[in-house]
Design a protein around this motif. Structure first.
Motif, PDB file in Angstrom:
ATOM      1  N   GLU A 273       0.513  -1.595   0.053  1.00  0.00           N
ATOM      2  CA  GLU A 273       0.377   0.139  -0.186  1.00  0.00           C
ATOM      3  C   GLU A 273       0.779   1.760   0.000  1.00  0.00           C
ATOM      4  O   GLU A 273       0.823   1.908  -0.730  1.00  0.00           O
ATOM      5  CB  GLU A 273      -0.482   0.052   1.500  1.00  0.00           C
ATOM      6  N   ASN A 274       1.722   0.924   0.738  1.00  0.00           N
ATOM      7  CA  ASN A 274       2.504   2.380   0.720  1.00  0.00           C
ATOM      8  C   ASN A 274       3.609   2.519  -0.331  1.00  0.00           C
ATOM      9  O   ASN A 274       4.058   3.742  -1.313  1.00  0.00           O
ATOM     10  CB  ASN A 274       3.948   2.342   2.114  1.00  0.00           C
ATOM     11  N   ALA A 275       4.014   1.630  -1.800  1.00  0.00           N
ATOM     12  CA  ALA A 275       5.102   1.688  -2.620  1.00  0.00           C
ATOM     13  C   ALA A 275       3.390   2.159  -3.749  1.00  0.00           C
ATOM     14  O   ALA A 275       3.870   3.195  -4.076  1.00  0.00           O
ATOM     15  CB  ALA A 275       5.172   0.522  -3.293  1.00  0.00           C
ATOM     16  N   ILE A 276       2.378   1.801  -3.872  1.00  0.00           N
ATOM     17  CA  ILE A 276       0.787   2.129  -4.600  1.00  0.00           C
ATOM     18  C   ILE A 276       0.803   3.254  -4.494  1.00  0.00           C
ATOM     19  O   ILE A 276       0.884   4.109  -4.918  1.00  0.00           O
ATOM     20  CB  ILE A 276      -0.287   1.463  -3.881  1.00  0.00           C
ATOM     21  N   GLN A 277       0.863   3.925  -3.242  1.00  0.00           N
ATOM     22  CA  GLN A 277       0.825   5.524  -2.461  1.00  0.00           C
ATOM     23  C   GLN A 277       1.756   6.617  -2.885  1.00  0.00           C
ATOM     24  O   GLN A 277       1.457   7.539  -3.284  1.00  0.00           O
ATOM     25  CB  GLN A 277       0.557   5.809  -1.049  1.00  0.00           C
ATOM     26  N   LYS A 352       7.503  10.856   4.085  1.00  0.00           N
ATOM     27  CA  LYS A 352       7.607   8.784   3.840  1.00  0.00           C
ATOM     28  C   LYS A 352       8.514   8.533   3.607  1.00  0.00           C
ATOM     29  O   LYS A 352       8.847   7.609   3.709  1.00  0.00           O
ATOM     30  CB  LYS A 352       6.115   8.468   3.032  1.00  0.00           C
ATOM     31  N   LEU A 353       9.440   8.963   2.189  1.00  0.00           N
ATOM     32  CA  LEU A 353      10.377   7.491   1.879  1.00  0.00           C
ATOM     33  C   LEU A 353      11.708   8.166   2.610  1.00  0.00           C
ATOM     34  O   LEU A 353      12.324   7.268   2.474  1.00  0.00           O
ATOM     35  CB  LEU A 353      10.587   8.962   0.674  1.00  0.00           C
ATOM     36  N   SER A 354      11.811   9.554   3.420  1.00  0.00           N
ATOM     37  CA  SER A 354      13.265   9.637   4.518  1.00  0.00           C
ATOM     38  C   SER A 354      12.531   8.328   5.563  1.00  0.00           C
ATOM     39  O   SER A 354      13.547   7.543   6.121  1.00  0.00           O
ATOM     40  CB  SER A 354      12.777  10.791   5.328  1.00  0.00           C
ATOM     41  N   VAL A 365      17.940  10.051   2.347  1.00  0.00           N
ATOM     42  CA  VAL A 365      17.033  10.795   1.951  1.00  0.00           C
ATOM     43  C   VAL A 365      17.163  12.087   2.393  1.00  0.00           C
ATOM     44  O   VAL A 365      17.220  12.760   3.702  1.00  0.00           O
ATOM     45  CB  VAL A 365      15.603  10.636   1.751  1.00  0.00           C
ATOM     46  N   VAL A 366      17.120  13.289   1.673  1.00  0.00           N
ATOM     47  CA  VAL A 366      17.699  14.992   1.707  1.00  0.00           C
ATOM     48  C   VAL A 366      16.362  15.911   1.030  1.00  0.00           C
ATOM     49  O   VAL A 366      16.346  15.238  -0.301  1.00  0.00           O
ATOM     50  CB  VAL A 366      18.733  15.269   1.496  1.00  0.00           C
ATOM     51  N   LEU A 367      15.894  16.894   1.070  1.00  0.00           N
ATOM     52  CA  LEU A 367      15.138  18.026   0.202  1.00  0.00           C
ATOM     53  C   LEU A 367      15.795  18.383  -0.382  1.00  0.00           C
ATOM     54  O   LEU A 367      17.590  18.681   0.288  1.00  0.00           O
ATOM     55  CB  LEU A 367      14.582  18.484   1.072  1.00  0.00           C
TER      56      LEU A 367
END
Length: 398
Positions: A273-277, A352-354, A365-367
């Motif tokens: 579900e996280n991957a789909i979102q 979520k990605l971080s 992961v960074v902005l």
């Protein structure tokens, strides 16, 4: 009796004067009383009082602020210029940012950057499994373009031989070996920094000191990794461009097909579900930014028309300018909403990605600078909204 006469001390109760103290030229006491009563309030003094009142109302500090703005050319042009300035600057930066990190661009302003890591046991296990899957899939590329050498022991690709000759390698045959080339596919190594943008991404190869940019839905990081691996595997085919379409695009399409099928089946799996979102959000954000650019471009053109109309016919056209400004404000509300949603979704996507990267330890992961451009553009939308409200309510152009 004592040699003097008593004078008449009768006083008029209204005047407080004796009749002898009245006007000497009045022949009749009643007439003099009437004239004195008329002189109590003089018309000239009444006019003087009214003049002082109007003079007090004309004091600059007491003037109504709304009426002072009306008819002011300087204030009107100042407000119009500020609105136009914010729109032009934010529109130009958004367009440059959207077109960056692509094959045909010379600049990369990414939204998010990440680098794979193998510091934790979970991360190392995930990378090993991914490399094994990549090696298994690479046999597709071998079947597409590899050919046996003269001795029949080593697979050789004519295209790879040309590449080896251009790089002046001493042993082109060793480089031409498909299985040796597979070792050079560096998608899942920790020596790369992936910089993701809306419609493309760039890969900084730290070990080689080079940068490669590709066109893709850049915020979908899984599609980026599959695209990068597929494009590298396409080099071992006889026709790299055809191989890129068959390998790179097929990887991405297969991944999206799996997500779509899983979404239709409504499988109760949190990771899926996280991957789909994340995949959906990665495509919604670029569309929101694109709508923001379109609405800003339309508003910019309309504001230039309003300024030109005001300069050309300054008097007697306040109603037309008001109608145009209301249209501009209505379109700007679309810009305000889409800009706000893009900021919210991009922030949520990054969080979520971080979080996935921190929990597994597989990536940092960074902005990046492009996200700050989007945030600044959304803040400029709020400022422009207040400027438009002031201009419409105060009507300095009337």
């Amino acid at each position: 009796m004592f040699g003097y006469s008593v004078q008449n001390n009768n006083r008029n109760p209204f005047l407080g004067l004796t009749e002898e103290q009245g006007p000497r030229h009045a022949s009749n006491p009643q007439q003099s009383l009437h004239e004195l009563e008329k002189s109590i309030i003089e018309p000239d003094k009444i006019e003087d009082v009214s003049d002082t009142v109007t003079e007090k109302n004309d004091i600059p500090g007491k003037v109504n602020s709304k009426s002072s703005l009306q008819g002011s050319f300087v204030i009107t042009m100042g407000l119009f210029s500020l609105v136009l300035f914010f729109w032009l600057v934010s529109l130009a930066t958004l367009i440059v940012t959207m077109h960056s990190c692509r094959e045909d661009s010379i600049l990369c302003l990414p939204q998010i950057s990440f680098q794979l890591s193998s510091e934790t046991p979970i991360a190392r296990a995930l990378l090993v499994k991914a490399e094994q899957a990549l090696r298994l899939i690479s046999y597709i590329a071998v079947d597409l373009g590899a050919h046996p050498s003269e001795d029949g022991n080593v697979f050789v690709n004519p295209h790879l031989r040309e590449m080896a000759i251009k790089k002046n390698m001493q042993n082109p045959t060793e480089f031409n070996s498909v299985f040796n080339y597979l070792k050079t596919v560096d998608t899942l190594t920790t020596d790369n920094i992936f910089r993701l943008n809306f419609f493309g991404y760039c890969k900084d190869q730290l070990a080689k000191g080079s940068t490669v940019c590709k066109n893709e839905w850049g915020l979908d990081f899984v599609s980026v990794l599959l695209r990068d691996a597929g494009d590298q595997l396409s080099q071992i085919t006889s026709d790299p461009e055809l191989g890129r379409q068959l390998v790179g695009e097929s990887f991405v399409k297969a991944y999206r097909g799996i997500l779509k099928q899983a979404s239709n089946l409504n499988l109760q799996d949190r990771k899926l579900e996280n991957a789909i979102q994340l995949s959906r959000v990665s495509k919604i954000i670029p569309l929101l930014v694109f709508i923001t650019c379109i609405s800003k471009a339309v508003d910019t053109v309309l504001m230039i028309v309003v300024m030109g109309f005001y300069i050309w016919k300054r008097n007697g056209h306040a109603n037309i300018i008001t109608i145009l400004l209301n249209v501009v404000f209505g379109i700007h509300l679309i810009t305000l909403i889409t800009g706000f949603l893009s900021v919210v979704l991009e922030t949520e996507y990054f969080i979520k990605l971080s979080a996935i990267g921190e929990q597994t330890g597989i990536a940092v992961v960074v902005l990046d600078v492009g996200s700050y451009v989007v945030f600044a553009s959304a803040f400029a939308n709020v400022i422009v909204c207040f400027l438009l409200l002031i201009t419409i309510s105060k009507r300095p152009y009337s």
